[in-house]
Design a protein around this motif. Structure first.
Motif, mmCIF file in Angstrom:
data_model
loop_
_atom_site.group_PDB
_atom_site.id
_atom_site.type_symbol
_atom_site.label_atom_id
_atom_site.label_comp_id
_atom_site.label_asym_id
_atom_site.label_seq_id
_atom_site.Cartn_x
_atom_site.Cartn_y
_atom_site.Cartn_z
ATOM 1 N N GLY B 36 0.828 -1.204 0.000
ATOM 2 C CA GLY B 36 0.000 0.000 0.000
ATOM 3 C C GLY B 36 0.859 1.249 0.000
ATOM 4 O O GLY B 36 0.592 2.212 -0.736
ATOM 5 N N THR B 37 1.935 1.207 0.791
ATOM 6 C CA THR B 37 2.835 2.354 0.878
ATOM 7 C C THR B 37 3.424 2.685 -0.483
ATOM 8 O O THR B 37 3.524 3.857 -0.863
ATOM 9 N N VAL B 38 3.809 1.637 -1.218
ATOM 10 C CA VAL B 38 4.399 1.849 -2.540
ATOM 11 C C VAL B 38 3.455 2.675 -3.401
ATOM 12 O O VAL B 38 3.847 3.694 -3.989
ATOM 13 N N PRO B 194 1.072 -31.912 -23.305
ATOM 14 C CA PRO B 194 -0.235 -31.692 -22.660
ATOM 15 C C PRO B 194 -0.243 -32.131 -21.196
ATOM 16 O O PRO B 194 -0.946 -31.529 -20.380
ATOM 17 N N ASN B 195 0.525 -33.143 -20.859
ATOM 18 C CA ASN B 195 0.531 -33.613 -19.476
ATOM 19 C C ASN B 195 1.243 -32.657 -18.529
ATOM 20 O O ASN B 195 0.984 -32.674 -17.331
ATOM 21 N N ILE B 196 2.180 -31.859 -19.067
ATOM 22 C CA ILE B 196 2.941 -30.981 -18.171
ATOM 23 C C ILE B 196 2.577 -29.517 -18.355
ATOM 24 O O ILE B 196 3.178 -28.649 -17.762
ATOM 25 N N ARG B 197 1.557 -29.226 -19.182
ATOM 26 C CA ARG B 197 1.375 -27.828 -19.603
ATOM 27 C C ARG B 197 1.146 -26.877 -18.430
ATOM 28 O O ARG B 197 1.703 -25.792 -18.400
ATOM 29 N N TRP B 198 0.335 -27.270 -17.455
ATOM 30 C CA TRP B 198 0.050 -26.333 -16.363
ATOM 31 C C TRP B 198 1.277 -26.133 -15.493
ATOM 32 O O TRP B 198 1.574 -25.007 -15.079
ATOM 33 N N GLY B 199 1.981 -27.188 -15.229
ATOM 34 C CA GLY B 199 3.208 -27.075 -14.441
ATOM 35 C C GLY B 199 4.223 -26.214 -15.168
ATOM 36 O O GLY B 199 4.914 -25.384 -14.570
ATOM 37 N N LEU B 200 4.286 -26.383 -16.488
ATOM 38 C CA LEU B 200 5.223 -25.609 -17.297
ATOM 39 C C LEU B 200 4.883 -24.118 -17.255
ATOM 40 O O LEU B 200 5.746 -23.273 -17.032
ATOM 41 N N LEU B 201 3.614 -23.810 -17.423
ATOM 42 C CA LEU B 201 3.181 -22.414 -17.389
ATOM 43 C C LEU B 201 3.491 -21.779 -16.049
ATOM 44 O O LEU B 201 3.943 -20.635 -15.961
ATOM 45 N N TYR B 202 3.257 -22.550 -15.017
ATOM 46 C CA TYR B 202 3.512 -22.090 -13.652
ATOM 47 C C TYR B 202 4.990 -21.770 -13.483
ATOM 48 O O TYR B 202 5.356 -20.698 -12.964
ATOM 49 N N GLY B 203 5.853 -22.670 -13.930
ATOM 50 C CA GLY B 203 7.294 -22.466 -13.846
ATOM 51 C C GLY B 203 7.731 -21.240 -14.635
ATOM 52 O O GLY B 203 8.539 -20.442 -14.167
ATOM 53 N N VAL B 204 7.163 -21.072 -15.821
ATOM 54 C CA VAL B 204 7.512 -19.928 -16.666
ATOM 55 C C VAL B 204 7.116 -18.623 -15.989
ATOM 56 O O VAL B 204 7.857 -17.631 -16.003
ATOM 57 N N LEU B 205 5.963 -18.647 -15.351
ATOM 58 C CA LEU B 205 5.471 -17.460 -14.658
ATOM 59 C C LEU B 205 6.412 -17.047 -13.529
ATOM 60 O O LEU B 205 6.790 -15.883 -13.394
ATOM 61 N N LEU B 206 6.809 -18.030 -12.714
ATOM 62 C CA LEU B 206 7.729 -17.752 -11.612
ATOM 63 C C LEU B 206 9.063 -17.259 -12.162
ATOM 64 O O LEU B 206 9.671 -16.322 -11.643
ATOM 65 N N CYS B 207 9.515 -17.905 -13.227
ATOM 66 C CA CYS B 207 10.786 -17.553 -13.855
ATOM 67 C C CYS B 207 10.736 -16.103 -14.344
ATOM 68 O O CYS B 207 11.660 -15.321 -14.139
ATOM 69 N N ASN B 208 9.617 -15.743 -14.960
ATOM 70 C CA ASN B 208 9.444 -14.399 -15.492
ATOM 71 C C ASN B 208 9.433 -13.363 -14.361
ATOM 72 O O ASN B 208 10.094 -12.321 -14.453
ATOM 73 N N ALA B 209 8.724 -13.663 -13.290
ATOM 74 C CA ALA B 209 8.654 -12.722 -12.172
ATOM 75 C C ALA B 209 10.047 -12.453 -11.623
ATOM 76 O O ALA B 209 10.421 -11.314 -11.345
ATOM 77 N N ARG B 210 10.832 -13.528 -11.485
ATOM 78 C CA ARG B 210 12.173 -13.356 -10.950
ATOM 79 C C ARG B 210 13.078 -12.625 -11.948
ATOM 80 O O ARG B 210 13.876 -11.778 -11.565
ATOM 81 N N LEU B 255 6.609 -2.375 -10.838
ATOM 82 C CA LEU B 255 7.108 -3.709 -10.478
ATOM 83 C C LEU B 255 6.123 -4.413 -9.537
ATOM 84 O O LEU B 255 5.852 -5.604 -9.677
ATOM 85 N N ALA B 256 5.578 -3.650 -8.596
ATOM 86 C CA ALA B 256 4.622 -4.222 -7.664
ATOM 87 C C ALA B 256 3.373 -4.684 -8.402
ATOM 88 O O ALA B 256 2.814 -5.749 -8.109
ATOM 89 N N GLY B 257 2.953 -3.871 -9.383
ATOM 90 C CA GLY B 257 1.801 -4.256 -10.199
ATOM 91 C C GLY B 257 2.059 -5.554 -10.935
ATOM 92 O O GLY B 257 1.200 -6.448 -10.979
ATOM 93 N N LEU B 258 3.283 -5.664 -11.449
ATOM 94 C CA LEU B 258 3.670 -6.891 -12.138
ATOM 95 C C LEU B 258 3.579 -8.080 -11.182
ATOM 96 O O LEU B 258 3.071 -9.155 -11.538
ATOM 97 N N ALA B 259 4.036 -7.865 -9.949
ATOM 98 C CA ALA B 259 3.986 -8.934 -8.958
ATOM 99 C C ALA B 259 2.550 -9.351 -8.701
ATOM 100 O O ALA B 259 2.242 -10.550 -8.585
ATOM 101 N N LEU B 260 1.648 -8.360 -8.631
ATOM 102 C CA LEU B 260 0.243 -8.679 -8.370
ATOM 103 C C LEU B 260 -0.367 -9.470 -9.518
ATOM 104 O O LEU B 260 -1.111 -10.435 -9.303
ATOM 105 N N VAL B 261 -0.022 -9.057 -10.743
ATOM 106 C CA VAL B 261 -0.531 -9.784 -11.908
ATOM 107 C C VAL B 261 -0.017 -11.225 -11.879
ATOM 108 O O VAL B 261 -0.760 -12.188 -12.106
ATOM 109 N N THR B 262 1.277 -11.373 -11.577
ATOM 110 C CA THR B 262 1.862 -12.711 -11.498
ATOM 111 C C THR B 262 1.138 -13.553 -10.458
ATOM 112 O O THR B 262 0.808 -14.714 -10.682
#
Lengths: 349, 283
Positions: B36-38, B194-210, B255-262
């Protein structure tokens, strides 16, 4: 011979999974590979499919050595123990997969028609749009089978096809598989550790132990004339009686029987194998192992009688209820156990 | 006599309320309040000042660099992550445990040390420095160095997400597809992916945030050249050190907004992921 294995060896590290196995399967035959876990039967199945490469030996299908043919070109139907259905695909997509990846790819209509025909064959119509998790074990098994049959395989291989199902479903599916085999006339090999399953479903049974073939034969041959002590013990109940083999004669308490095949042995230890239903009980004097009746269990129309011989060894006898009643015996009474059929093998008990 | 029916696992109301309040208070003080302060500080002088700060050429350059870095680092680690987890989950080979430990290395090394490694390797006084200088290739205090450091730091995200998933799934479905006549490419596209797609997307998302938020390693290799080698986190630090609070918090709010979207995307994915995994079942 349609499917042939010649001197196949396979080791995993220090573990010899399959050693020197040779086997021939006729076209249209349904063969069971029967053995305890670790006997190499699943490895053998995977070698036929090409999922494992043998260290030595040959696999021939339709007279051709398939060593140089990749798994995907062998046109083999394989039903995995846990079915290995594609979890993100519907029943129809699962069954049609083998056609969808084929080159040239058949038309969507052709695939749909084939899928429909197969689902009719395995009695799964109306389930096209379900996912594997929405099916029972028996239904998954049948989808897996339909999927394997879709590519019109030259050989159908099944790994413990009924292993993960409960007793009632097993029995039903067993009969159903036999009927399916008779209708399609496909050459099939299935792996099982259940002797009843092997004897009921297969044309011929291959008994395996520690990577080797112990015996190959029709269910009758395997059950009535076991070739080795292992087969005797693995198939059905059997009594083991220590005996002495001396110049063509086997002696055990109260009995002598001719064993001309071992005339070369003198005063060697042996074991006599006799099935419970091949033993009879009699009262009064005569040949036979003296025993005391200890315990009687009624099993529907038949009776299982537990007896003990002079050495304290338990002998199981099985007979019809009527026969048992006519004998007028009971716990604690003495009798003679007389074998109708018995087989002696040399060796320590 | 009547007795209240109490479920055996139910705690007294006081304990329930106490625990809930403690958790909420903690979240409030350590997460909501700073966030909130940000935004409050960023808008302290009104929306016009905020917009001015955000559209400053140096701020825009920082945003561009951050996006470029992520756009290179994430796909690289996506490919590497899938390849590594495929190899680890589906095959047995010598040195497998070494590979698994190596993948974790960037997690266990301090980001500043990671940055220093690259300076020591590719800086002017580094091992390859003279050779690079002779060929007029500039890595350190330039964009390539930032990308390298970011790739290194975000190395484990995708692989770490996929390895347990693929190990659990085993390779029976791939074998089934192979026996049915599928080629390697078809197996990957139709069965494995197809078997790993959700896990893959999740990993990509975390990777992108970092990748977008990385400070330590990037700070060491960047050289802080305004408009050239400043990423958004570095830009925030510079502005803050220069007492330009509104500008600093304005960039930080992005950056904080990006974190919230992530976070939102991650929650959504976890939801889908759990649903498909439940549907896929584990028998």
């Amino acid at each position: 011979m349609y499917l042939e294995l010649r001197n196949v060896d396979k080791a995993f590290g220090d573990f010899q999974a399959v050693s020197d196995v040779s086997l021939a399967v006729r076209e249209g035959e349904l063969v069971a590979l029967l053995g305890p876990s670790g006997s190499g039967k699943t490895t053998l199945l995977r070698i036929i499919a090409g999922l494992e490469r043998p260290d030595r030996g040959q696999v021939l299908i339709g007279g051709t050595d398939v060593a140089g043919i990749g798994v995907q070109y062998r046109q083999i139907g394989f039903v995995f123990q846990h079915y290995a259905l594609f979890r993100h695909m519907t029943v129809a997509q699962n069954v049609g997969f083998g056609l969808r990846v084929r080159k040239p790819r058949p038309s969507a209509a052709a695939i749909a028609a084939k899928v429909h025909e197969l689902l009719h064959l395995v009695q799964m119509e109306g389930m096209e749009h379900r996912y594997p998790t929405q099916l029972s074990g028996g239904q998954r098994q049948r989808v897996a089978l339909a999927r394997a049959l879709a590519i019109e395989p030259r050989v159908l291989l099944l790994d413990e096809p009924f292993g993960a199902l409960d007793a009632q479903v097993r029995k039903e599916l067993r009969r159903w598989l036999r009927r399916l085999h008779d209708e399609t006339g496909i050459t099939g090999v299935f792996v099982t550790h259940d002797q009843e399953e092997a004897l009921e479903v297969a044309d011929r049974v291959v008994v395996m132990n520690t990577g080797r073939i112990e015996q190959v034969g029709t269910p009758e041959e395997i059950y009535d004339e076991p070739a080795t002590p292992f087969v005797y013990q693995f198939l059905g109940n059997v009594n083991r009686l220590p005996c002495r083999i001396d110049r063509g004669q086997a002696t055990l308490a109260g009995l002598t029987l001719p064993v001309p095949e071992f005339s070369g042995l003198s005063d060697a230890p042996g074991i006599a194998f006799v099935r419970p239903h091949d033993l009879d009980l009699a009262v009064g004097d005569g040949d036979g192992i003296p025993v005391t009746v200890r315990h009687v269990v009624l099993m529907g129309p038949s009776v299982r009688i537990e007896t003990v011989d002079a050495a304290g060894q338990t002998l199981e006898v099985e007979m019809s209820r009527a026969h048992w009643n006519a004998l007028a015996l009971g716990p604690g009474t003495r009798a003679r156990a007389t074998p109708r059929q018995m087989r002696v093998f040399p060796g320590e008990a | 006599m009547r007795r209240a029916v109490v479920a055996p696992t139910t705690e007294p109301a006081l304990v329930q309320w106490g625990l809930t309040l403690a958790a909420l208070g903690f979240v409030g003080i350590f997460l909501v309040l700073p966030l909130g302060t940000v935004f409050a500080e960023a808008l302290a002088h009104g929306p016009a000042a905020y917009l001015r700060a955000v559209s400053d050429p140096d701020a825009l350059a920082a945003m561009r660099l951050t996006l470029i870095t992520a756009a290179i680092a994430v796909p690289l680690n996506l490919v590497f992550g899938v390849a590594a987890s495929w190899a680890i989950a589906k095959f047995d080979f010598r040195g497998k445990s070494v590979l698994i430990s190596l993948i974790d290395l960037p997690f266990s090394v301090s980001p500043v040390v990671s940055g220093l490694i690259f300076v020591l390797l590719f800086g002017l006084q580094g091992w390859f420095g003279p050779w690079l200088a002779a060929h007029d290739i500039k890595l350190i205090f330039a964009v390539p160095g930032i990308v390298l450091a970011t790739v290194f730091v975000t190395f484990p995200f995708v692989a770490r997400e996929l390895i347990p998933l693929m190990q659990e799934q085993g390779s029976e479905e791939e074998e089934a597809a192979l026996v049915l006549g599928a080629s390697g490419r078809q197996i990957f596209l139709l069965v494995t992916l197809p078997n790993i797609r959700w896990g893959l997307l999740y990993g990509v998302l975390l990777c992108n945030a970092r990748a977008m938020g990385e400070f330590g390693a990037v700070s060491v290799v960047s050289g802080h050249i305004r408009g050239l080698t400043n990423t958004m986190p570095l830009q925030v630090e510079i502005l803050y050190n220069e007492y330009q609070f509104v500008a600093a918090f304005a960039v930080a709010s992005l950056l904080a907004g990006l974190a919230l979207v992530t976070l939102a995307a991650k929650t959504l994915l976890e939801h889908r992921f759990a649903a498909t995994r439940a549907a896929a079942g584990k028998d």
